[in-house]
Design an enzyme around this catalytic site. Structure first.
Site, PDB file in Angstrom:
ATOM      1  N   TYR A   1      17.852   3.835   8.003  1.00  0.00           N
ATOM      2  CA  TYR A   1      17.314   3.375   6.719  1.00  0.00           C
ATOM      3  C   TYR A   1      18.443   2.871   5.832  1.00  0.00           C
ATOM      4  CZ  TYR A   1      14.961   3.730   2.137  1.00  0.00           C
ATOM      5  OH  TYR A   1      14.450   3.489   0.888  1.00  0.00           O
TER       6      TYR A   1
ATOM      7  N   LEU B   1       0.813  -1.215   0.000  1.00  0.00           N
ATOM      8  CA  LEU B   1       0.000   0.000   0.000  1.00  0.00           C
ATOM      9  C   LEU B   1       0.847   1.265   0.000  1.00  0.00           C
ATOM     10  CD1 LEU B   1      -2.849  -0.995   2.494  1.00  0.00           C
ATOM     11  CD2 LEU B   1      -2.762  -1.265   0.009  1.00  0.00           C
TER      12      LEU B   1
ATOM     13  N   ILE C   1      11.994   8.365  -5.896  1.00  0.00           N
ATOM     14  CA  ILE C   1      10.938   7.989  -6.847  1.00  0.00           C
ATOM     15  C   ILE C   1       9.812   9.020  -6.798  1.00  0.00           C
ATOM     16  CG2 ILE C   1       9.332   6.197  -7.560  1.00  0.00           C
ATOM     17  CD1 ILE C   1      12.328   5.454  -7.770  1.00  0.00           C
TER      18      ILE C   1
END
Length: 365
Positions: A190, A59, A222
């Site tokens: 991350y 999602l 992105i």
């Protein structure tokens, strides 16, 4: 009605996907032979069963778009979307969805086994900024969750794609045309978790007693007009479109000259599918840089002013600037282009025009 190519990229996939939904509904009304039809029509090689694909973190920014693309090729019922959160009715109408948290190994194992999965795409992760604010949860999702994916992928001998990031590099990395193999000393949890994933994936892939087929691409920032930014340092490049259309003003949290690699989502999804499908013997390595365009906030604002001439920019760098400064300016993706034919289609001008057109229509509804 033929099964030839009706388009390319996510746009083409959406056309095919719409037709598939109609055909699936017709097939079910006429006796439920959709599974047989999809295998005959969409298998890459006659007589070869379609892959059964499981997408974690489905999602988020990339999951639904990738599901559309893969369903248009392999059949709607062969691509199972999943997420720790439950899906909306709209998502469920478009194809199979399973609520599954990657931190829950038993649940994950049950789904992989019961759904007869043989390809897994592991998108579930907390991004750079959000992960820094929630360290313990980031360790659970990004490290423990990824280890769970490795466990089931190794157990069931799966083909596994996991994206990495420009955040896997650090201040000591050569910043211009950063190569595939170089110094990696990331400064965020991350980035640390992604370096860990890259090395564990390659280690498990090359172990003699396993058939895990590991594939990884390092994504730049992105850009997508269809989903909200997910808490990354490169999110300014999406926020700026929203604010330009809504108010004509944007306050950027980075310096005007902060250059970072970026990619439009259609290129990202197409490249992901190409790497998933590439014959294993063509892959000289298991982790690849994947690049498209690099630009600064100032350059993006200049291009956007073609559509919003009076766009006013203000620059107020915050803690995200330090993260951006640790990342490369550009990536060398020559190995991806050579080994599996990667190539981007969206430059800065085309990306800006596409993003503006979609968001202008959406925000004015």
């Amino acid at each position: 009605f033929g099964c030839g190519r009706l388009g390319s990229g996510v746009g083409g996939a959406r056309i095919v996907f719409g037709l598939l939904c109609e055909m699936q509904a017709i097939a079910r009304r006429c006796g439920g032979y959709w599974g047989v039809f999809s295998k005959r029509c969409f298998s890459g090689t006659p007589g070869t069963p379609n892959p059964r694909v499981f997408i974690t973190g489905g999602l988020g920014q990339l999951g639904t778009g990738l599901a559309e693309s893969l369903r248009s090729k392999y059949g709607i019922d062969n691509v199972i979307l999943s997420d720790a959160k439950d899906a909306t009715d709209d998502v469920r109408r478009k194809g199979p969805f399973v609520q599954c948290d990657v931190v829950d190994l038993d649940r994950l194992d049950d789904v992989i086994k019961s759904e007869k999965i043989n390809w897994v795409v592991h998108f579930a992760a907390m991004l750079s900024v959000v992960a820094e604010e929630n360290l313990e949860k980031a360790i659970d999702v990004n490290i423990v969750g990824t280890h769970n994916i490795f466990k089931v992928a190794e157990k069931y001998k799966l083909r596994m794609f996991c994206p990495s990031t420009i955040g896997a590099f650090g201040r000591t990395t050569p910043p211009v045309q950063t190569p595939d193999l170089t110094i990696q000393r990331p400064t965020t949890i991350y980035g640390v978790s992604k370096v860990h994933m890259e090395l564990m994936g390659e280690y498990l892939h090359h172990r003699s007693n396993t058939k895990l087929d590991f594939r990884c691409a390092r994504f730049p920032g992105i850009l997508s007009a269809d989903t909200e930014p997910g808490g990354g340092t490169t999110d300014y490049a999406v926020h700026i479109f929203h604010k330009a259309i809504e108010t004509g003003q944007y306050k950027c949290y980075l310096r005007p000259d902060s250059r970072m690699p970026m990619m439009y989502i259609d290129d990202c999804i197409r490249g992901t599918v190409e790497l998933l499908e590439a014959p294993s013997e063509k892959l000289a390595r298991r982790t690849y840089n994947m690049a498209a365009i690099s630009f600064t906030p100032e350059e993006l604002a200049h291009e956007l002013r073609k559509f919003v001439p009076h766009l006013e920019m203000e620059y107020e760098p915050d803690h995200r600037q330090e993260i951006a400064d640790s990342w490369p300016d550009s990536l060398d993706d020559s190995n991806a282009r050579k080994d599996w034919g990667w190539g981007h289609e969206f430059g800065l001008e085309k990306m800006t025009a596409t993003m503006y057109g979609i968001l202008k229509e959406n925000l004015n509804k």
